[in-house]
Scaffold this motif. Structure first.
Motif, short mmCIF file in Angstrom:
data_model
loop_
_atom_site.label_atom_id
_atom_site.label_comp_id
_atom_site.label_asym_id
_atom_site.label_seq_id
_atom_site.Cartn_x
_atom_site.Cartn_y
_atom_site.Cartn_z
N ASN A 2 38.03 37.00 47.30
CA ASN A 2 38.76 38.24 47.02
C ASN A 2 39.11 38.94 48.34
OD1 ASN A 2 36.61 39.99 47.86
ND2 ASN A 2 35.70 39.91 45.82
N LYS A 4 38.27 41.82 49.68
CA LYS A 4 37.15 42.39 50.45
C LYS A 4 36.39 41.30 51.21
CE LYS A 4 34.28 45.73 51.57
NZ LYS A 4 34.24 45.74 53.02
N ALA A 94 47.72 43.83 41.34
CA ALA A 94 46.86 45.02 41.16
C ALA A 94 45.78 45.08 42.25
CB ALA A 94 46.21 45.00 39.78
N ASP A 95 45.24 43.92 42.63
CA ASP A 95 44.20 43.88 43.66
C ASP A 95 44.77 44.28 45.02
OD1 ASP A 95 42.40 43.06 41.74
OD2 ASP A 95 42.58 40.93 42.24
N LEU A 97 47.35 46.29 45.45
CA LEU A 97 47.61 47.73 45.38
C LEU A 97 46.33 48.55 45.51
CD1 LEU A 97 50.29 47.73 42.55
CD2 LEU A 97 50.66 48.27 44.97
N ASP A 98 45.23 48.04 44.98
CA ASP A 98 43.95 48.76 45.01
C ASP A 98 43.21 48.61 46.34
OD1 ASP A 98 44.38 49.62 42.43
OD2 ASP A 98 43.11 48.08 41.51
N ALA A 99 43.57 47.62 47.11
CA ALA A 99 42.82 47.30 48.34
C ALA A 99 43.00 48.38 49.40
CB ALA A 99 43.28 45.96 48.89
N ASP A 100 41.93 48.65 50.11
CA ASP A 100 42.06 49.53 51.27
C ASP A 100 42.24 48.66 52.52
OD1 ASP A 100 39.63 48.85 52.56
OD2 ASP A 100 38.54 50.42 51.52
N LYS A 129 52.49 46.02 50.06
CA LYS A 129 52.15 46.78 48.86
C LYS A 129 53.39 47.00 47.97
CE LYS A 129 47.76 48.49 50.09
NZ LYS A 129 46.65 48.87 49.25
N SER A 136 53.95 43.85 39.99
CA SER A 136 53.11 44.52 39.00
C SER A 136 53.98 45.14 37.91
CB SER A 136 52.26 45.57 39.69
OG SER A 136 51.42 46.20 38.79
#
Length: 139
Positions: A2, A4, A94-95, A97-100, A129, A136
């Motif tokens: 993933n 992270k 989605a991952d 978009l959510d990732a920092d 993004k 998405s």
């Protein structure tokens, strides 16, 4: 892996180097591993605005994941986009978009870039993004 886990792996790799000269060289080496964009996608539409160098980025959806390819006319920039593609390619929209992106600060990249290159880095992340957002919305 993933996002992270990939980011943690990159942080560990950069931690192996004590000097920024070594990190720059590693970044350049990473640029040589970049999944290159097909010539047909090296168009004005795929150039990332806000970059000092020319950077082309293409994203497409495969099996629900976004797959990125890119290229740049500058070796350092090629390394920067290579890190981003390694992190975000083959991931779900989605991952992405959510990732920092704090891993960039953790490896010290932003503080060692010129202001124009740092702006380019932000533009690259924004474009990645935007692709994720578009895919998405399409689903």
């Amino acid at each position: 892996m993933n996002i992270k886990e990939i980011q943690d792996e990159i942080i560990d790799e950069f931690a192996m180097f004590d000097e920024w000269d070594e990190r720059y060289q590693y970044l350049i080496d990473l640029g040589r591993t970049l999944p290159l964009i097909a010539e047909q996608y090296k168009t004005e539409d795929n150039i990332i605005k806000g970059c000092q160098s020319k950077v082309w980025l293409h994203g497409e959806q495969q099996d629900g994941n976004v797959v990125f390819t890119a290229d740049s006319d500058a070796i350092l920039t090629k390394g920067i986009i290579a890190i981003l593609i390694r992190t975000f390619s083959n991931q779900k929209p989605a991952d992405i978009l959510d990732a920092d992106t704090t891993f960039i600060d953790e490896i010290g990249l932003k503080e060692h870039l010129s202001p124009t290159r740092a702006n380019g880095l932000v533009s690259m992340i924004k474009q990645i993004k935007m692709y994720a957002l578009a895919f998405s919305a399409k689903n």
